[in-house]
Write an enzyme that holds these catalytic residues in place. Structure first.
Site, short mmCIF file in Angstrom:
data_model
loop_
_atom_site.label_atom_id
_atom_site.label_comp_id
_atom_site.label_asym_id
_atom_site.label_seq_id
_atom_site.Cartn_x
_atom_site.Cartn_y
_atom_site.Cartn_z
CG HIS A 121 -0.26 0.08 2.53
ND1 HIS A 121 0.19 1.25 3.08
CD2 HIS A 121 0.04 -0.90 3.44
CE1 HIS A 121 0.73 1.02 4.26
NE2 HIS A 121 0.66 -0.29 4.50
CB CYS A 167 1.57 -3.60 5.35
SG CYS A 167 -0.04 -4.27 5.81
#
Length: 267
Positions: free
Chosen positions: A227, A243
């Protein structure tokens, strides 16, 4: 006889002196009315505007005459003004200007204390590099230790992006596929994260302030994503809970190049 002589001298001296010898500040027009001409004074002069004139001591012979007609203090005479120190002196608590090198060092120290002011490391700019791995074109390869993400192009080339990865204890390795793609995704912290950070919001809609940034690519059924980020200074660091974090401009570029089902190899 002596008394008469002294009085005569005083009378003669007073007839020779028209005005007291005091400092004058001529800063206004002459008063209205007829001009008065004294015995030793010429024709009236036009009004003058001038700055203060420092009084000069006359030569009246000293002694008693000097005392009577000298520049002794009076209500209309000169009174010295207090000395005003110029700015820039240590007495006014103003230090000399800092030289450019000291100023630059201070700015660098202030920037180091504020992460948001740290410049982006040019090593993590997107660039086309050589790739000698065995993954096929379209595969994403995440090099966790060196904090790079590669999009394999084929023919021995790959696009390389800088990334932020998991903090110690939150890094991982494995093979995933992109299961979904979202623009300006909303964010709902998982229960595990809320247990560690009860101060986090329970839900946040997508937007520039959202921690998931401009784009998100979800990795299988896991909680992990590739992301964007509104904190570009964190690229190149161990910062996340697992992440893969990219700059917004880089994640937008990658988002447009890969499809759902693309293979992701995390090392």
């Amino acid at each position: 006889m002596f008394r008469k002589t002294t009085l005569a001298l005083l009378a003669g001296a007073s007839s020779l002196i028209a005005v007291p010898h005091h400092a004058m500040a001529i800063d206004a027009a002459a008063p209205a009315g007829p001009a008065v001409i004294y015995a030793n004074q010429g024709a009236p002069q036009p009004p003058m505007r001038a700055a203060y004139v420092q009084p000069q001591r006359s030569n009246m012979g000293g002694g008693f005459i000097e005392f009577l007609f000298g520049d002794a203090p009076s209500s209309q005479g000169y009174s010295p003004q207090p000395y005003q120190q110029q700015p820039g002196y240590y007495g006014n608590r103003q230090l000399p200007p800092m030289d450019p090198q000291q100023q630059m060092l201070r700015q660098q120290e202030e920037a180091a204390g504020d992460p948001a002011q740290r410049p982006f490391d040019p090593r993590y700019e997107k660039q086309l590099v050589d790739y000698s791995g065995r993954e096929s074109a379209g595969t994403i390869v995440v090099d966790t230790p060196n904090k790079f993400l590669y999009l394999v192009q084929g023919d021995g080339r790959a696009l390389r992006y800088g990334i932020g990865v998991g903090r110690p204890g939150f890094t991982w390795a494995g093979v995933k596929t992109i299961s979904a793609k979202k623009e300006w995704p909303a964010w709902t912290p998982p229960p595990e994260m809320l247990a560690r950070r009860p101060d986090l919001p329970r839900h946040m809609e997508g937007g520039p302030e959202n921690p998931l940034g401009a784009r998100a690519m979800y990795l299988g059924s896991s909680l992990y994503r590739i992301h964007g980020s509104n904190e570009p200074w964190t690229i190149g660091t161990n910062v996340s809970s697992g992440c893969i974090r990219m700059r917004n401009e880089d994640v937008i570029d990658l988002y447009g190049r890969v499809n759902v089902g693309a293979r992701v190899v995390v090392m």
